[in-house]
Scaffold this active site. Structure first.
Site, PDB file in Angstrom:
ATOM      1  N   LYS A   1       0.825  -1.212   0.000  1.00 47.77           N
ATOM      2  CA  LYS A   1       0.000   0.000   0.000  1.00 47.77           C
ATOM      3  C   LYS A   1       0.860   1.263   0.000  1.00 47.77           C
ATOM      4  O   LYS A   1       0.547   2.232  -0.692  1.00 47.77           O
ATOM      5  CB  LYS A   1      -0.940   0.013   1.217  1.00 47.77           C
ATOM      6  CG  LYS A   1      -1.922  -1.129   1.278  1.00 47.77           C
ATOM      7  CD  LYS A   1      -2.934  -0.967   2.400  1.00 47.77           C
ATOM      8  CE  LYS A   1      -2.316  -0.892   3.778  1.00 47.77           C
ATOM      9  NZ  LYS A   1      -1.597  -2.139   4.150  1.00 47.77           N
TER      10      LYS A   1
ATOM     11  N   ARG B   1      -9.270   0.933   9.719  1.00 53.82           N
ATOM     12  CA  ARG B   1      -8.878  -0.477   9.843  1.00 53.82           C
ATOM     13  C   ARG B   1      -9.988  -1.335  10.423  1.00 53.82           C
ATOM     14  O   ARG B   1      -9.862  -2.548  10.471  1.00 53.82           O
ATOM     15  CB  ARG B   1      -7.633  -0.605  10.728  1.00 53.82           C
ATOM     16  CG  ARG B   1      -6.383  -0.081  10.058  1.00 53.82           C
ATOM     17  CD  ARG B   1      -5.149  -0.501  10.792  1.00 53.82           C
ATOM     18  NE  ARG B   1      -3.946   0.011  10.154  1.00 53.82           N
ATOM     19  CZ  ARG B   1      -2.718  -0.271  10.553  1.00 53.82           C
ATOM     20  NH1 ARG B   1      -2.524  -1.056  11.590  1.00 53.82           N
ATOM     21  NH2 ARG B   1      -1.671   0.224   9.927  1.00 53.82           N
TER      22      ARG B   1
ATOM     23  N   ARG C   1      12.140  -6.541   4.880  1.00 50.25           N
ATOM     24  CA  ARG C   1      12.057  -5.087   5.147  1.00 50.25           C
ATOM     25  C   ARG C   1      13.060  -4.673   6.223  1.00 50.25           C
ATOM     26  O   ARG C   1      13.303  -5.392   7.180  1.00 50.25           O
ATOM     27  CB  ARG C   1      10.634  -4.701   5.581  1.00 50.25           C
ATOM     28  CG  ARG C   1       9.619  -4.957   4.498  1.00 50.25           C
ATOM     29  CD  ARG C   1       8.417  -4.038   4.541  1.00 50.25           C
ATOM     30  NE  ARG C   1       7.684  -3.997   5.781  1.00 50.25           N
ATOM     31  CZ  ARG C   1       6.448  -3.513   5.881  1.00 50.25           C
ATOM     32  NH1 ARG C   1       5.827  -3.046   4.806  1.00 50.25           N
ATOM     33  NH2 ARG C   1       5.824  -3.486   7.040  1.00 50.25           N
TER      34      ARG C   1
ATOM     35  N   ARG D   1      12.241  -4.020  12.020  1.00 52.68           N
ATOM     36  CA  ARG D   1      11.235  -3.526  12.955  1.00 52.68           C
ATOM     37  C   ARG D   1      10.577  -4.702  13.662  1.00 52.68           C
ATOM     38  O   ARG D   1      10.382  -5.765  13.071  1.00 52.68           O
ATOM     39  CB  ARG D   1      10.152  -2.736  12.203  1.00 52.68           C
ATOM     40  CG  ARG D   1      10.559  -1.325  11.891  1.00 52.68           C
ATOM     41  CD  ARG D   1       9.505  -0.521  11.159  1.00 52.68           C
ATOM     42  NE  ARG D   1       8.194  -1.137  11.051  1.00 52.68           N
ATOM     43  CZ  ARG D   1       7.338  -0.853  10.069  1.00 52.68           C
ATOM     44  NH1 ARG D   1       7.670  -0.015   9.102  1.00 52.68           N
ATOM     45  NH2 ARG D   1       6.157  -1.410  10.024  1.00 52.68           N
TER      46      ARG D   1
ATOM     47  N   ARG E   1      -0.274 -10.046  12.918  1.00 56.42           N
ATOM     48  CA  ARG E   1      -0.858  -8.907  12.202  1.00 56.42           C
ATOM     49  C   ARG E   1      -1.803  -9.373  11.093  1.00 56.42           C
ATOM     50  O   ARG E   1      -2.850  -8.751  10.855  1.00 56.42           O
ATOM     51  CB  ARG E   1       0.246  -8.027  11.618  1.00 56.42           C
ATOM     52  CG  ARG E   1       1.075  -7.299  12.680  1.00 56.42           C
ATOM     53  CD  ARG E   1       2.230  -6.538  12.059  1.00 56.42           C
ATOM     54  NE  ARG E   1       1.783  -5.365  11.331  1.00 56.42           N
ATOM     55  CZ  ARG E   1       2.524  -4.698  10.463  1.00 56.42           C
ATOM     56  NH1 ARG E   1       3.746  -5.107  10.194  1.00 56.42           N
ATOM     57  NH2 ARG E   1       2.064  -3.628   9.857  1.00 56.42           N
TER      58      ARG E   1
END
Length: 211
Positions: free
Chosen positions: A13, A88, A123, A156, A167
């Protein structure tokens, strides 16, 4: 263009939001980035949000809604915006509707869960300035070193495999129902994430009906 982007964490996104922001000359409102800034600066919001984020849970609605309302009232949102990471939940969508904001489209980017886990494991983020990288799609010039400030690149906590799985569970349970919510309002369009970013961009433009 007043647009909402939907999709699981890691669906791309953020990348698509940047492309659309440049095309339409409108700001991206990323709740994730606003909250991460609050975490880095250790603000009251950051401290409230940290315990939820560390567990892979969503930040409570009342905190997020306050941030968004304040941001959408700023001058640069007058001609449109792209919401990335909000709403969300269905209650957040109801809260957005109560702000009397007319949306043009809600774009859902679809990517399989197993592909997302693979993507997010690559990432990295600069511990110093917050710049983001990906070992496959957007690698730094020097290994583990930020291009911008020479800071150390770290994984992270919310990109660790166990947290990613949590998640995704939260997304399917709490956020995915928004697709039906906006479909019922005639606003939903869908694009399927591709291996190459340029191909996903093409899918996104097609879904939005723009050249």
């Amino acid at each position: 263009m007043k647009l909402i982007l939907l999709g699981a964490p890691g669906a791309g996104k953020g990348t698509q939001a940047e492309v659309l922001s440049e095309k339409f000359d409108i700001p991206v409102i990323s709740t994730g980035e606003i909250i991460r800034n609050a975490l880095r600066q250790e603000t009251t919001l950051g401290k409230q949000a940290k315990e939820y984020i560390d567990k892979g849970l969503l930040v409570p609605d009342n905190v997020v809604i306050g941030i968004i309302q304040e941001r959408l009232n700023q001058d640069d949102c007058r001609n449109g915006f792209i919401l990335d990471g909000f709403p969300r939940t269905v209650p957040q969508a109801d809260a957005l509707a109560e702000m009397n904001i007319t949306l043009d489209k809600v774009l859902a980017i679809e990517v399989a869960d197993e592909k997302i886990v693979q993507r997010m494991s690559g990432r990295r983020q600069c511990a110093k300035c917050g710049a983001t990288y990906h070992l496959q799609y957007k690698p730094p010039v020097k290994e583990s070193i930020c291009n911008v400030c020479d800071g150390e690149l770290i994984v992270r906590k919310d990109d660790e495999p166990e947290t990613v799985q949590k998640r995704l569970e939260v997304y399917h349970e709490q956020t995915e129902p928004l697709k039906e919510y906006y479909k019922d309002k005639g606003l939903l369009v869908v694009a399927y994430g591709q291996e190459e970013i340029k191909d996903t961009i093409s899918e996104v433009f097609k879904a939005l009906g723009v050249g």
